[in-house]
Design a protein around this motif. Structure first.
Motif, mmCIF file in Angstrom:
data_model
loop_
_atom_site.group_PDB
_atom_site.id
_atom_site.type_symbol
_atom_site.label_atom_id
_atom_site.label_comp_id
_atom_site.label_asym_id
_atom_site.label_seq_id
_atom_site.Cartn_x
_atom_site.Cartn_y
_atom_site.Cartn_z
ATOM 1 N N ILE A 190 0.847 -1.189 0.000
ATOM 2 C CA ILE A 190 0.000 0.000 0.000
ATOM 3 C C ILE A 190 0.889 1.248 0.000
ATOM 4 N N PRO A 191 0.752 2.106 -1.032
ATOM 5 C CA PRO A 191 1.525 3.361 -1.044
ATOM 6 C C PRO A 191 1.309 4.144 0.237
ATOM 7 N N ASN A 192 2.389 4.677 0.783
ATOM 8 C CA ASN A 192 2.335 5.229 2.132
ATOM 9 C C ASN A 192 3.253 6.447 2.224
ATOM 10 N N SER A 193 2.666 7.606 2.496
ATOM 11 C CA SER A 193 3.452 8.839 2.571
ATOM 12 C C SER A 193 3.981 9.118 3.979
ATOM 13 N N ASN A 194 3.645 8.274 4.930
ATOM 14 C CA ASN A 194 4.079 8.491 6.309
ATOM 15 C C ASN A 194 5.561 8.156 6.444
ATOM 16 N N GLU A 195 6.332 9.120 6.903
ATOM 17 C CA GLU A 195 7.776 8.915 7.014
ATOM 18 C C GLU A 195 8.213 8.476 8.411
ATOM 19 N N THR A 196 7.253 8.288 9.310
ATOM 20 C CA THR A 196 7.592 7.904 10.685
ATOM 21 C C THR A 196 7.619 6.389 10.826
ATOM 22 N N PRO A 197 8.809 5.775 11.004
ATOM 23 C CA PRO A 197 8.839 4.329 11.266
ATOM 24 C C PRO A 197 8.312 4.054 12.667
ATOM 25 N N ARG A 198 7.707 2.884 12.838
ATOM 26 C CA ARG A 198 7.049 2.617 14.113
ATOM 27 C C ARG A 198 7.024 1.113 14.357
ATOM 28 N N ALA A 199 7.437 0.702 15.550
ATOM 29 C CA ALA A 199 7.366 -0.698 15.967
ATOM 30 C C ALA A 199 6.852 -0.759 17.400
ATOM 31 N N TYR A 200 6.367 -1.940 17.790
ATOM 32 C CA TYR A 200 5.811 -2.154 19.138
ATOM 33 C C TYR A 200 4.692 -1.144 19.443
ATOM 34 N N HIS A 201 3.851 -0.904 18.458
ATOM 35 C CA HIS A 201 2.744 0.045 18.540
ATOM 36 C C HIS A 201 1.432 -0.715 18.460
ATOM 37 N N GLY A 202 0.328 0.021 18.440
ATOM 38 C CA GLY A 202 -0.978 -0.574 18.197
ATOM 39 C C GLY A 202 -1.608 0.081 16.986
ATOM 40 N N ALA A 203 -2.300 -0.712 16.182
ATOM 41 C CA ALA A 203 -3.035 -0.182 15.029
ATOM 42 C C ALA A 203 -4.450 -0.728 15.078
ATOM 43 N N VAL A 204 -5.436 0.172 14.979
ATOM 44 C CA VAL A 204 -6.843 -0.227 15.040
ATOM 45 C C VAL A 204 -7.613 0.509 13.952
ATOM 46 N N PHE A 205 -8.736 -0.080 13.551
ATOM 47 C CA PHE A 205 -9.596 0.495 12.518
ATOM 48 C C PHE A 205 -10.854 1.053 13.167
ATOM 49 N N LEU A 206 -11.209 2.291 12.798
ATOM 50 C CA LEU A 206 -12.416 2.916 13.332
ATOM 51 C C LEU A 206 -12.908 3.974 12.347
ATOM 52 N N ASP A 207 -14.164 3.843 11.914
ATOM 53 C CA ASP A 207 -14.822 4.852 11.077
ATOM 54 C C ASP A 207 -14.011 5.209 9.842
ATOM 55 N N GLY A 208 -13.565 4.185 9.120
ATOM 56 C CA GLY A 208 -12.905 4.421 7.844
ATOM 57 C C GLY A 208 -11.452 4.825 7.927
ATOM 58 N N ALA A 209 -10.861 4.761 9.112
ATOM 59 C CA ALA A 209 -9.460 5.165 9.272
ATOM 60 C C ALA A 209 -8.719 4.189 10.162
ATOM 61 N N VAL A 210 -7.403 4.110 9.953
ATOM 62 C CA VAL A 210 -6.523 3.325 10.815
ATOM 63 C C VAL A 210 -5.780 4.285 11.736
ATOM 64 N N TYR A 211 -5.813 4.007 13.036
ATOM 65 C CA TYR A 211 -5.098 4.805 14.022
ATOM 66 C C TYR A 211 -3.865 4.031 14.480
ATOM 67 N N CYS A 212 -2.694 4.655 14.377
ATOM 68 C CA CYS A 212 -1.453 4.079 14.894
ATOM 69 C C CYS A 212 -1.134 4.754 16.226
ATOM 70 N N VAL A 213 -1.049 3.931 17.273
ATOM 71 C CA VAL A 213 -0.988 4.432 18.646
ATOM 72 C C VAL A 213 0.339 4.033 19.282
ATOM 73 N N GLY A 214 1.072 5.036 19.799
ATOM 74 C CA GLY A 214 2.295 4.764 20.537
ATOM 75 C C GLY A 214 3.364 4.106 19.691
#
Length: 573
Positions: free
Chosen positions: A295-319
C-alpha cells in the motif's frame, strides 16, 4: 420554530389553508416554502398571490399532517407502517428532510429479507446513496439473501446477472453462486431454463473444486439438458488449462474464469521491526485471492511495538518506538484519501502498548514509557479528539495484548519488568473497574489476543525461555482456559486477525529471526495451514481488519479482464 408552531396550532397569522380530502390545515406560506421547493413554487409561481386555499390531491390527510408538522418542528416519526407512503409523498413534494429521515430508517432496518426491495424502491424513487448502500448490503450478505429472501426469486435476469458478475459479490465458495442460480430458476423452471447458459457463463468455474464441477455442475439436470451449456463448459475448462500453462504476473488476475471475488474485509499489516530497524511499510492481505499487496504510504515515521486499530474508515497508529524514543503521538490514516494526520497525543508515552476499539473508543493499555512498565490506561474519543484516563490495571503490563468481548476489554500476559505474566484481567466501562480473571496456563509476553465465538484466544508469545506455538481459549461464562491446537511455528510479537471464520497470524520473531510466514487456523476444521507469505519479514508489527471501504479495490489484489484472448467467451459474458 416552536413559536411558529404555536401560532399554527392556534391558527394565528396563518395566510393559507392546505386541504386534503376535505381536511383543512391552516399554515404559514413562508414556513412551508422553507422546507419544500414544491410549496414555494405552488405559492409563488403556480397560483395567484392572493390565493389562500390549496387542494392537494393524491396524498392522505395523515401523511400531509406529518409533512406540515415536520415543516414547523424539523422532526418526523418514521415507522414501519408509514414509511412507504411518507417516502413517496416526501419525494413528490421534495421535502428532502423527510426523504433523508426515511433513508436513515430504511438503512437501519435493512436485512437480507428486504434489501432487494429497498434497492428497487430507491431506484424508482431516486435516492442514489441509499440505492448504493442497499446494493452493497446485498453484495456483502449474498449467501443469506440468495438462500432466504423471497425477493431474490423475483429479480429480473438483467438484475441477477448484474449481481453475480460483480467482483464485490461476497461468497466464500463459488458453488454458492451456482446454487443461487438454481434457486432462482426453480421459481419458474420452464420459463427460466433458457437463461441457464447465460448465467453459467458468469460463474467463476476455476474457483469451484473439480469434484463439484463434475458432480454439481456438469451433471446437473438443467445443465445437461441445455445444448448451449456444453460448449461453454468446454471453453471454460480450456481457459482454465490455458491459465495454468501461461506465466502471468503473480499480482494480477486477468480472466473471469479464475478471478476471485473481492473480500469485503481486508487485513492490514502496519509498521514493525525489519532488518534491524523500525519500518513504516503497510501491506494488505486479500484473503479471497491469497495475495499480499503493498500500500503506497506517505508516512515517514517508522514505528514498531505500537498498536493499530480500525475505526470509522481510518486506521489509528498508537504509541510505539522508532529506535530513539517511545511515542505519545497518535496518527490517523484515512483509507479513502490515503492521507495521514496527527491527532491528540496520549497522556503517557507507550511502547509495547495494548490497543483495542470498543463502542467507538480506542483503548490504550499499559506499555513502557522508557523508564517504567505501566499500569495506567486511557481511552480516546475521536468525535472530540480527546484522551481520558481510566482506572489503572491491577498489574504493570508491557508487551501484553488486548481485545474486547461482550462490552468488556480483556488484557492478557505481558512483562512487568521482572517476569512474563500469565495473569489476565478485564475492564468494565460501566463501572470503570478492572477485575482479575483466571490466569493462562503459560506466562506469555509478546503474545497476541483476539475474540471469536464468545471466547478470548491467547496465541504464542515468549515465556521467558522460549517462543511459544501454543494457543489457549478463555470462556468468560466459566472463567476457564482450555488448550487449542498449536500453531505450525513458534512466534512472538506478530500480527493477528480473524477473517471468514479463520484466525490469521503473520510475521513475528521465532527466537532467531523475524519471519514473513503467515498461517491460519480454521475454527471449523480445528487445524492450522500456511497461506501466502508477506512481502517483508517483520516483527513488532500491528495488524487490523478494515471493511466498508468505498475504495476496497485499492487494498486488494488487482483484477483485470483479459483483453487479448477469449473474445468469444467475453461476448457471451
Amino acid at each position: 420554530m416552536s413559536v411558529y408552531n404555536e401560532l399554527r396550532l392556534e391558527q394565528e397569522l396563518c395566510d393559507a389553508v392546505i386541504r386534503v380530502d376535505n381536511v383543512a390545515f391552516p399554515v404559514h406560506k413562508i414556513i412551508l416554502c422553507n422546507c419544500s421547493p414544491y410549496f414555494k413554487a405552488l405559492f409563488t409561481l403556480w397560483s395567484n398571490p392572493d390565493c389562500q386555499d390549496f387542494d392537494i390531491p393524491n396524498v392522505s390527510p395523515d401523511i400531509m399532517k406529518l409533512i406540515i408538522e415536520f415543516a414547523y418542528t424539523g422532526s418526523v416519526p418514521v415507522t414501519q407502517e408509514n414509511i412507504q407512503k411518507l417516502f413517496i409523498a416526501a419525494d413528490k413534494f421534495d421535502v428532502q428532510g423527510i426523504v433523508q429521515a426515511c433513508c436513515y430508517f430504511l438503512e437501519e432496518q435493512m436485512s437480507p429479507q428486504n434489501c432487494i426491495g429497498i434497492w428497487w424502491f430507491t431506484y424508482f424513487y431516486y435516492t442514489p446513496e441509499l440505492n448504493r448502500k442497499a446494493f452493497l448490503y446485498m453484495m456483502n450478505h449474498f449467501e443469506q439473501v440468495a438462500s432466504t429472501s423471497d425477493e431474490f426469486l423475483l429479480l429480473s435476469i438483467q438484475e441477477l446477472l448484474k449481481i453475480i458478475k460483480n467482483d464485490q459479490l461476497n461468497v466464500r465458495q463459488e458453488k454458492t453462486v451456482f446454487g443461487a442460480i438454481l434457486r432462482w430458476v426453480s421459481l419458474a423452471t420452464e420459463e427460466r431454463r433458457e437463461y441457464i447458459p447465460l448465467l453459467l457463463s458468469s460463474v467463476r468455474l476455476a474457483l469451484i473444486s473439480p469434484k463439484f464441477l463434475t458432480d454439481g455442475v456438469r451433471n446437473n439436470e438443467l445443465v445437461r439438458a441445455s445444448k448451449e451449456c456444453r460448449p461453454i463448459l468446454i471453453r471454460k475448462l480450456a481457459a482454465m488449462l490455458d491459465l495454468q500453462t501461461k506465466m502471468l504476473p503473480d499480482s494480477t488476475f486477468y480472466n473471469t474464469v479464475d478471478r476471485p471475488r473481492l473480500s469485503p474485509t481486508i487485513m492490514l499489516a502496519v509498521g514493525g521491526w525489519s532488518a534491524g530497524r523500525p519500518i513504516n511499510s503497510i501491506e494488505a492481505y486479500d484473503v479471497r485471492a491469497d495475495r499480499w499487496v503493498n500500500i503506497p504510504n506517505s508516512n515517514e515515521t517508522p514505528r514498531a511495538y505500537h498498536g493499530a486499530v480500525f475505526l470509522d474508515g481510518a486506521v489509528y497508529c498508537v504509541g510505539g518506538f522508532d529506535n530513539v524514543e517511545q511515542f505519545r503521538c497518535v496518527q490517523r490514516f484515512d483509507l479513502a484519501t490515503h492521507i495521514w494526520q496527527e491527532v491528540t497525543p496520549m497522556h503517557a508515552r507507550r511502547c509495547y502498548v495494548s490497543v483495542t476499539v470498543m463502542d467507538g473508543y480506542i483503548y490504550a493499555l499499559g506499555g513502557y514509557d522508557g523508564r517504567l512498565r505501566l499500569r495506567t490506561a486511557e481511552r480516546y474519543r475521536p468525535s472530540i479528539n480527546q484522551w481520558t484516563a481510566i482506572a489503572p490495571m491491577h498489574e504493570q503490563r508491557s508487551d501484553a495484548h488486548c481485545t474486547n468481548l461482550h462490552g468488556k476489554v480483556y488484557i492478557c500476559g505481558g512483562f512487568n519488568g521482572s517476569e512474563c505474566l500469565s495473569t489476565a484481567e478485564c475492564y468494565n466501562p460501566e463501572t470503570n473497574q478492572w477485575t482479575l480473571i483466571a490466569s493462562m496456563d503459560s506466562g506469555r509476553s509478546g503474545l497476541r489476543v483476539i475474540a471469536y465465538a464468545d471466547h478470548v484466544f491467547a496465541v504464542g508469545g515468549f515465556n521467558g525461555t522460549l517462543r511459544l506455538d501454543t494457543v489457549e481459549a478463555y470462556d468468560p461464562n466459566t472463567n476457564t482456559w482450555r488448550p487449542v491446537p498449536s500453531m505450525l511455528n513458534s512466534r512472538s510479537n506478530f500480527g493477528i486477525a480473524v477473517i471468514d471464520d479463520c484466525l490469521f497470524v503473520l510475521g513475528g520473531y521465532n527466537g532467531s529471526r523475524t519471519t514473513l510466514e503467515v498461517e491460519c487456523y480454521d475454527f471449523a476444521a480445528s487445524e492450522w495451514s500456511y497461506v501466502s507469505t508477506m512481502r517483508i519479514s517483520r516483527s513488532a508489527l500491528s495488524c487490523c481488519t478494515v471493511y466498508g471501504l468505498p475504495n476496497l479495490a485499492e487494498y486488494s489484489a488487482p483484477r483485470h479482464a483479459l483483453q487479448s484472448s477469449n473474445r468469444e467467451e467475453d461476448a457471451i459474458e
